[in-house]
Design an enzyme around this catalytic site. Sequence first.
Site, mmCIF file in Angstrom:
data_model
loop_
_atom_site.group_PDB
_atom_site.id
_atom_site.type_symbol
_atom_site.label_atom_id
_atom_site.label_comp_id
_atom_site.label_asym_id
_atom_site.label_seq_id
_atom_site.Cartn_x
_atom_site.Cartn_y
_atom_site.Cartn_z
ATOM 1 N N GLU A 37 -5.257 -8.518 0.506
ATOM 2 C CA GLU A 37 -5.971 -8.144 1.738
ATOM 3 C C GLU A 37 -7.431 -7.900 1.414
ATOM 4 O O GLU A 37 -7.751 -7.217 0.427
ATOM 5 C CB GLU A 37 -5.434 -6.833 2.343
ATOM 6 C CG GLU A 37 -4.124 -6.948 3.051
ATOM 7 C CD GLU A 37 -3.717 -5.641 3.721
ATOM 8 O OE1 GLU A 37 -4.593 -4.840 4.120
ATOM 9 O OE2 GLU A 37 -2.499 -5.418 3.831
ATOM 10 N N GLU A 47 0.816 -1.216 0.000
ATOM 11 C CA GLU A 47 0.000 0.000 0.000
ATOM 12 C C GLU A 47 0.851 1.268 0.000
ATOM 13 O O GLU A 47 0.824 2.062 0.962
ATOM 14 C CB GLU A 47 -0.974 -0.007 1.189
ATOM 15 C CG GLU A 47 -1.924 -1.196 1.154
ATOM 16 C CD GLU A 47 -2.998 -1.158 2.239
ATOM 17 O OE1 GLU A 47 -2.971 -0.252 3.082
ATOM 18 O OE2 GLU A 47 -3.863 -2.038 2.233
HETATM 19 O O1 IFM Z 1 -4.488 -3.014 9.037
HETATM 20 C C1 IFM Z 1 -4.408 -2.501 7.750
HETATM 21 C C2 IFM Z 1 -3.198 -3.059 7.024
HETATM 22 O O2 IFM Z 1 -2.015 -2.839 7.725
HETATM 23 C C3 IFM Z 1 -3.062 -2.430 5.668
HETATM 24 N N1 IFM Z 1 -4.303 -2.506 4.938
HETATM 25 C C4 IFM Z 1 -5.523 -2.137 5.589
HETATM 26 C C5 IFM Z 1 -5.637 -2.820 6.936
HETATM 27 C C6 IFM Z 1 -6.928 -2.401 7.645
HETATM 28 O O3 IFM Z 1 -6.938 -1.026 7.848
#
Ligand code: IFM
Length: 460
Positions: A367, A166
């Site tokens: 994710e 990210e």
């Molecule tokens: O916890 C975070 C993660 O570290 C990165 N992506 C989003 C998740 C939820 O906010």
Amino acid sequence: MTSVSFPAGFRFGAATAAYQIEGAAAEDGRGPSIWDDFCRVPGKVLNGDTGDVAVDHYHRYREDVALMRDLGLHAYRFSVSWPRVQPTGSGKPNAAGLDFYRRLADELLAAGIEPWPTLYHWDLPSPLEDAGGWPERDTALRFAEYAAAVHDALGDRVRHWTTVNEPWCAAFLGYASGEHAPGRREPAAALDAAHHLMLGHGLAVAAMREARPDNRFGAAVNLYAVSAATPDPADLDAARRIDGMQNRFFLDPLLRGRYPDDVLDDLAGFGFDPDAEDMAVIAQPLDQLGINYYTRHTVSGLPGAATQAASSPFSAHSPWVGSADVRFVPAGRPVTDMGWEIDEVGLREVLTRVHRDYPGVPLYITENGAGYDEDAGPDGTVHDTGRVRYIEAHLRACRDAIGDGVPLAGYFVWSLLDNFEWAWGYSKRFGLVRVDYATQRRTPKDSARWYAGVIGRGGV
Ligand code: IFM
């Protein structure tokens, strides 16, 4: 509801990140990171929480791998802590740090679970921030050296490598809005940070691929479906701008070797002038692209539009460099505890769009998941029906996208365990497994048992 199955070989996994779970912040030679420092600044993290102990995964990784084996996970996505491997961000690696990840990888392999490391999930060693952080080009060079050292230690047993996680968050929450470490509010520096995160990715892939061309390399980007609140031209332009900064600002360099022209126009006035020679480095061929998906942004460019609740407790400044006036509008869908609207249709949209506009790369959802602060029963059990519904709907969207021809090869739930949710501290819980933070006791939630069934059946 009809049942759906995933193609043979589809990988089901779960994800975590080092600072969010490991703890052991000052053990075995680990150095400080920007998150250690940020947590100590009053008012930056809810309740003054820190990752000093987190869920103590550094000491409990065997128990955690056993939980993963019970769930039947095919793969586990974790991140490597840069300051554990290079306490000052450069120089000779710390053998104890590398050993931890070797032991973790071996434990996973012995349990039949594929290790999927991510090399940067936001814990920059503090000395590198002292030297200017990601806005400095040198940080990208240091990152590539660190990546090569980890790859050298683990490349014989780990096949799938993710460089940066990210980069939008690391750059724009870290350097523009200051909601995340290092907490700077310098929009122009945030643009340079984003560029250098991608440059670091490219340099790291080149170095690692040269050492082991048979390994698979990629990055993980957080993509959003983006809609205009109304067909008004101001709203349509707001959607173009936000899609530009959130999605295309990263996808175009990584997969086309250039920044989008319209975004560069939007950014005129910020002095963003990336080195043209960097673009070919950034655009290394990718073996996989990780997509982190949570929600849709519905946006308006009209001054009177209603604004959605803030997505961080401390978001007084905008991370939207060049588009600070765009409003994020509630579209009326149910939300998770993060205030994020639940929109699985957006996931199918994102997947088909990436496949259409940037074809030829195997995709993984690296994710996806839901933050809900559910009550635990006296025995630690949690009936997290909201999370089950969220994941099931998104898995169905993934299957639909595969039906549309998208080369989606795996899905990782965020997260395996409840953990440190950055500026929100421990107040938001994303885990399939409940962690009692006072005792560190782990208890699989209903969603964990349900997900194990999905994996066992190969579908929902
Ligand atoms: O916890 C975070 C993660 O570290 C990165 N992506 C989003 C998740 C939820 O906010």
